[in-house]
Every structure is written in C-alpha cells, then in structure tokens.
Design an enzyme around this catalytic site. Structure first.
Site: not given
Lengths: 190, 352, 289
Positions: C30, C239, C242, C264, C270
């Site tokens: 980090g 979605c 899908c 998506c 997807c």
C-alpha cells in the site's frame, strides 16, 4: 575481461524469468523458486548471480561481503554497480550467510522504500531449523527451513520487523533456488 | 433486442487513416519537406526541441510535420522517442561565456565590453502583416561583417567583481535528472532548472508575468540575454580529457533582481537564471523570473505567490503531463459515472 | 514485433529500475514507491503507469488481457493490447481465466482471480489524500506517520451531512492495517474483491511516478464506521443480456424517451454466461464461441 564467465545467455528473457521468480518469492514469503541461465563466479551460486544480474546496475549502490571478494570483478563487469564504502550506503548487498542487518540502511517512515535489499547466500533452503511464516502474501502460514541462518534468527527478524514500515528485505539464495523474506513477514520457530 | 458495441480496433484504424489524409491536406498543394520546416519554422523547431528535451532539428521538424504543427504533440513525440535512446555519456556543463553569440543584449548597462548585439530579433519590427511574404518575394541582402572576435564577458560577472551580485557558487556535485529519477522535495535548484527548461512556455510565461504584477514581486532587470552556439563536450572516463561532440544553439537569460538583504546577507542583487535550447528568448526570460521566484524560501522572503510555490510550479509546468491528464477525460469513464449516478439517486431517495 | 525497440518496448535499464520499485512496493503493501517513470508512446493519463509495470513483468509465456471499464473492446484497451502484441509478441486473450497478466482501468473482473495471476491497475492519482491536502510533501509526511485523521474527518462529515459516505468510486482503503491507499477509480462495488485476493495486485501511476502493490491474501479494508458500514452501490436490477444479479452493471441509454438498459460492465463475464445459456430479459440466445 579474460577469465570471467558469461552473464545471462539471453539477457532480456533470462532477466525477465528471474525477476518473475523473485517477484513471486517476495509476494509469497517462503515460496521457493528455481532460476537458471547463468554460470556463476565463485563463490556465488546460480541464484545469487542471477538475482544480481537481474536487479543491480550502475544506478544501484552495492555492498559485497568481503568474503565473496572473488566475485567482485564479475559483478563489476556485468552489473557495473558502484560499490558502497559502508554497508549503510548500499541499496543492494550480497552476503555469504546472514550479515548484521543493523549495519544496513533500513529507510525511514517517509521513505521506507530506500532501505537495502540483501541477497543472502545459504548452503540450502531446506534441511535447516523449520521457521513458520505468516503475514501479507500468505493465506495462512508457510514453513521454510533454510540451512545456515543463525539460531536466533527469529529474534533478529523481530527487531527488523519492528522498524516497519522501514526495514530490510532479504532474498535467500542457495544453489539454483531462491526465496524471499519481505520486512512484513512474521517469523517464528515452527 | 440489444447488441453490444464492438469494433474498437476497426474504428482506431479508420481514425488513423483519416488523420493521415487530413494531415496531407489538398494534394494539389506541394507537400512540406522536413528541411523546409527545419529551415523556415525555426522557432517552432526550437520550442519542440526544448520542451521535447532532445536537441535534433531534423527530428523536431519531423515531429512538427507529423503533428500538423501542434507543438505540444510534437514535443511529446520527441520525448517518447528520446526515452528509448541509450545514454552513452553525460556532457560537461556548457560554457556560455565562450558562446559564439548571434545576439547579446543587456538592459542594465548602456554599453559594455563586446557591445550590444541585436541579432535576428523581432523586437523592433512593426507587427504589420507582410503581404510581400505571402507573394514569396526575394529576401533582402544582409550586410555581412567579419567577426571581430571580441570577448563578451557575462554581465553578472561584471557586477560580481564589485560584490554587488550574489556569488555564483560552482559545484562538482552531479546534477539530478528528472528524466531518470522522480521529482522529490525539497527539490534542488539543479532539478528545478531542469524542470523549467523542459516546462511549457505558456505556463512559465504566465507565471513569470504574475511575478511582475505583484504576485511575489522580485524587481527584475534583464541583466543579460545572449543567444548563440556553444560547444558540447564529454569526458569519457577511459580518455580522461574532454572532447567536443558538437555545437548547439542556446538562449541564456540572467535576470538581476533587487534584494534588500536579510539578517545574514547584506543588500545585493540576486540572480534568476534561464537557459533554453534554440532561440527561445521569451521562454528563457520567463524561466529566469520563475527560477528567482522559487528561490524565495532560500533567501528568506515571505512565500505568498503561486510562482514561489516550488511544488505547485514543478508539478504543473510539464505540458506533456498536463496535456495527457487533461485529455484523458476523453477516455471512457462510464463505470465511475455509473457509480456516481447510482450514488446521487440513492442520496436523493434518502433526502426525500 | 516492432523493429528497433527492445522486448516489451522498455530498455533493460528502465525495466530493472521498475522491477526494483515493484519489489519494494510488494514489501511495503500500500505504500507509494516513487519511480523514474518514463515517457511512453501513449499519453500520460492513458495508462502509462500500468503499461510500464506490465512491460517490466511480461514474458514470452504470459497471456495478456487488457480491459478498460471492464470491457476488452473499448478503444484504449484495444490500443494497449495492440501495443504489447506489437512490442512483446505476447499472446493476448479476452478470457479472464486464460490470462496470466490482466491490465485494467477502472474495474476488477467479476471472476475471482487466481494465485498464479497478476492484475495491473492503471492509476491516474495514487495519492488518496489529494482532495484533502494538495501538497505531496504534506501527504508523504502523513503516510509516514499513518496520520489519516483528515480522511476520517471527511468521511464523518459525509455521514453528518448526507447520512452516508458519499464516495462511489476510488473509495479509499486501508492496506494491511497500515497504509491508506487509492484503489484507483474502480467502483466501490469492486473494493471487496481486493481484500485477501489470491492474485498479486500491482498499481502503476505513470504521470505521478508512483508504483504500489498489494501482495496476495493481504487485508484490504474499505474505510467506514461501525454504525455506517461500507456499502457497495450497484444498479438494482439484473443484467439485461445475461440475467446476472451479482455483477457490476453499466447503464445504456437506448432511446431519448428515458429508456435504459443495464448490462454487465465485465464483457467477458457476460459473454461467458450467455454462452452457458443464461439469458436476460433483453438478451437472446447465442451460440457458444
């Protein structure tokens, strides 16, 4: 330079492969990777030589363990790293066995990345006293049993870890194998 | 029925083809040659070399042609090229005292050894569009004189002998290099000057101008501006002596600034310095103003103005960085925007 | 491969410099490591940091996937994928599962990444505190001291004013309980995927000249309060193509009468679902690829 063995056979691809091994090792403390592609000068092992070829150059100050002085010409020729007069001036260092970590630059809280990375060459990464590792990079814990570290290594390492975010990072090399101990890893006797 | 959009690759190819077509323009008009650009758009070439950090008139001209005269785009092309070049050596500092000057003026002395040399300047042209140029008429004859070989002492050195100007401290330290190491603070003057030399002319001009209008005023005088050829030398370690690798044209500006002195330093004049590739006088002068402004902390002056804020100036002077990030707003951000959209909807619901 | 340039474009000297920075980044999870970012043949702000990181790790055995906004076929993703296909002759894929290296802008794929994959994020602004403190000298000091009071105050003020934390993307995280970090402008929806991810996560900010990293299995916590826990935002419907209910959705405007379609954002996810026979209310059956 007569009498020096070659560096990497394929400098671009061999360095990339070695780097990925080191990156993998640093990301997953204790994981042992193998490297190849270089005929090392005594007393360096294949892994030590490959790591130095991969990471140091004329932009990195380098301290070489006097006990490994025979490799000096090879390192100077292939890497060109300016040598550090004192260990604390070195960005990278090589030692046969564990060097005294307190002699090296551990960086500071604002610039912890300025700390030294030490390549520590050992007889073997297996067969020694087992150490249990935990911390970032490890799902649970891992065990490594390098041969040739001092018996009080867990205590030495605790002091290094206590400097966080400053601290020294180690790359352990033996034969054609390497493993890494980033400053974040906890080391306990297993 | 909804079909997802595809074909990014084809769209990119088509855009590039269109760009090439547009760049060439009307084919009944003769195509520009690189030589024409290098010879006849010299000031553009100078600016691109400076901000592109690469002294090569031919490559800069090519970049200008490739970018249809968009000079920031051209500097970017040159920078992206220069980063791929290996470094064989570092040059020694160029000696501007030994410049073969085409121009040398001082605003602070009426006359001085070597004299005032106007050179090829626009300064006293009347800005009237020259329609004869449009017609492509002949170029008037230039009077030619033999070089008199006069030495041109640098004006600051003249002042320095009297102790009225702060001494220029020479140093053997290796200067930093922003193209190799990231900018860190506090940034030394070496690094600051490098950043300014690569910086955007417009940005530095505005900042330098702001110091003249009271935003960190430093009472500047144009001590000396000189432009001309200097030799570039390197000293290979295996040779142990310097060798000349070629000449470059640079513009140097030494601003002399009033300074009332402080507890530790007596009243004297201080320096602001500008050095830029090619004939880029406006940039060199602006650079010198901003350099001096950024020395405020070192000279114990109060920090009040944008030009004195080293971090602000250095992080925003590079037009390659600035143009990239400003223009990146063109890239799709619909994922972030969608999350903001949902967020605003949610917050409005919560508020109802 | 493009003649006249080194493998993966960067010269070996530059790669070594970036590789050293990457190792330090992994060792200090980090923490933003400054690096000598180079000018790339793509503009700053368009993925130069991610590209330099990818170029420094990529090998001949890698399989590269590049996405922007979750999609493989957005123009910038296409451009970057082409760059590596040209300069490194590397195999490319659009399938998340087949990739060894995934370079991304603004999304994390829906499919859980594996231990032997590396994800490289393009980062426009690595400093998570920049909206609160513009001086990088100051923010560097704050990171050194782990002094993140400014950020906590900002979040607290959000809660006080709006009743919730109003950050929807680039939502700040605390890495390994020490460093405050920008996850890059991914939607907050993706933040939980970073926590204890099996894959190595690398971040490159070219213009700002910083590299940072999260090792595998590292704790990544989205900042929040006990009484206002972190909550990811997403559209509240499946979605349209899908039928997925657990993926991040883009909103597509389909007419000028307020018509909307949610699909998506992860195009590979997807397509894979549709190939497996999942059909949303606006979708249609597709032959498997």
């Amino acid at each position: 330079m007569i009498g020096l063995t070659a560096g990497f056979a394929d400098p671009v691809q061999d360095a990339q492969r070695c780097f990925r091994s080191v990156l993998d090792a640093m990301s997953r403390p204790g994981r042992i990777a193998t490297v190849a592609g270089v005929a090392p000068p005594a007393p360096l092992c294949v892994a030590s030589a490959a790591v130095l070829l991969t990471l140091i150059d004329h932009e990195t100050t380098f301290w070489l363990d006097p006990a490994a002085g025979a490799a000096n010409a090879w390192i100077a020729f292939h890497c060109g790293a300016p040598s550090a007069d004192m260990p604390r001036d070195a960005a990278f260092a090589f030692s046969l066995g564990l060097a005294d970590l307190t002699r090296f630059n551990a960086g500071n809280h604002e610039g912890p990345e300025t700390s030294a990375t030490i390549v520590v060459q050992l007889p073997s990464l297996t067969g020694g006293a087992p150490l249990r590792l935990s911390g970032p990079g490890l799902k649970d814990s891992a065990t490594i049993a390098p041969l040739g570290l001092p018996a009080d290594f867990p205590a030495i390492w605790r002091r290094n870890r206590g400097l966080f975010p400053a601290g020294i990072d180690l790359i352990l090399c033996a034969g054609n194998t390497l493993a890494a101990l980033p400053r974040t890893v906890q080391v306990e006797e297993a | 029925m909804y079909v997802t959009v595809k074909g990014g690759e084809k769209a990119i190819d088509a855009a590039h083809a269109w760009l090439a077509e547009e760049r060439r323009g009307d084919r009944s008009v003769p195509e520009l040659s690189i030589d024409q650009i290098a010879e006849q758009l010299g000031r553009s070439v100078d600016r691109v070399m400076g901000e592109g950090s690469c002294y090569d008139r031919g490559l800069a001209a090519l970049a200008i042609k490739q970018s249809q005269g968009d000079l920031i785009e051209a500097a970017f092309l040159l920078r992206a090229y220069r980063t791929t070049l290996p470094r064989f050596a570092h040059s020694l500092p160029v000696n501007t005292s030994a410049m073969r000057a085409e121009r040398r003026i001082s605003a602070i002395f009426k006359d001085l050894p070597g004299g005032q040399i106007l050179g090829p300047t626009y300064d006293y042209t009347h800005r009237l569009l020259d329609f004869a140029l449009a017609a492509g008429g002949p170029v008037p004859q230039v009077p030619v004189a033999e070089p008199d070989g006069a030495v041109l002492p640098r004006v600051p050195d003249i002042l320095g002998r009297e102790g009225l100007l702060e001494p220029d401290v020479s140093s053997d330290a290796v200067p930093g290099d922003l193209t190799r190491e990231p900018l860190m603070f506090p940034a030394g003057r070496d690094v600051r000057l490098q950043a300014l030399a690569r910086g955007d002319e417009g940005f530095l001009l505005a900042l330098g101008y702001s110091t003249q209008r009271g935003y960190g005023g430093s009472h500047p005088f144009a001590g000396e501006i000189r432009m001309g050829e200097v030799a570039v030398e390197i000293e290979p370690a295996e040779l142990g002596f310097a060798i000349d690798i070629g000449d470059i044209v640079v513009t140097e500006c030494q601003m002399v600034n009033q300074f009332k002195g402080s507890k530790t330093v007596p009243a004297q004049f201080t320096r602001g310095y500008g050095l830029v590739f090619g004939f880029s006088e406006r940039k060199a002068m602006a650079m010198a103003l901003v350099d001096r402004a950024m020395r405020a902390a070192e000279l114990g002056e109060e920090l009040t103005a944008p030009a004195q804020n080293v971090e602000f100036v250095l992080y925003h002077s590079d037009n390659i960085e600035a143009t990239g990030f400003t223009e990146h707003l063109k890239l799709p951000h619909y994922v972030d925007f969608q999350s903001e959209l949902q967020n605003v909807r949610r917050m409005r619901e919560a508020a109802e | 491969m493009t003649e006249g340039y080194n493998f993966a474009y960067l010269d070996e000297q530059t790669k070594r410099m970036i590789r050293r920075a990457l190792l330090k980044a992994v060792a200090i999870p980090g923490h933003q490591v400054p690096f000598g970012s180079r000018e790339m043949p793509l503009p700053y702000g368009w993925g130069t940091g991610g590209i330099q990181v990818t170029a420094s790790i990529l090998g001949t055995n890698d399989v590269l996937k590049v996405i922007d906004q979750g999609a493989d076929d957005t123009t910038n993703a296409v451009s970057i994928r082409r760059f590596f296909a040209r300069t490194a002759d590397v195999a490319t894929t659009t399938h998340t599962a087949d990739a060894t290296v995934i370079q991304t802008r603004h999304r994390i794929p829906e499919k859980t990444l594996r231990d032997n994959q590396i994800i490289v994020y393009q980062v426009p602004q690595p400093e998570p505190l920049y909206r609160l403190e513009s001086s990088r000298v100051e923010t560097r000091r704050m990171h050194g001291l782990a002094d993140y009071g400014l950020m906590h105050v900002k979040l607290y003020e959000d809660v006080a004013r709006f009743g919730q934390i109003s950050i929807s993307y680039d939502y700040p995280v605390l890495v390994n309980q020490r460093y405050l970090m920008s996850p890059s402008p991914i939607p907050a929806f993706d933040n939980p995927k970073m926590d204890r991810m099996p894959a190595l996560q690398l971040f490159g900010a070219g213009r700002e000249k910083r590299i940072y990293a999260i090792p595998p299995w590292t704790a990544v916590r989205s900042l929040d309060f006990d009484d206002h826990p972190f909550r990811a935002i997403n559209a509240s419907e499946p979605c349209g193509l899908c039928g997925a209910t657990d993926s991040y959705l883009d909103e597509v405007v389909i007419d000028d009468r307020g018509g909307r379609l949610f699909v998506c954002s992860d195009t590979d996810h997807c397509a894979e679902r549709r190939a497996a026979g999942h059909i949303g209310k606006d979708g249609f059956a597709e032959a498997a690829e």
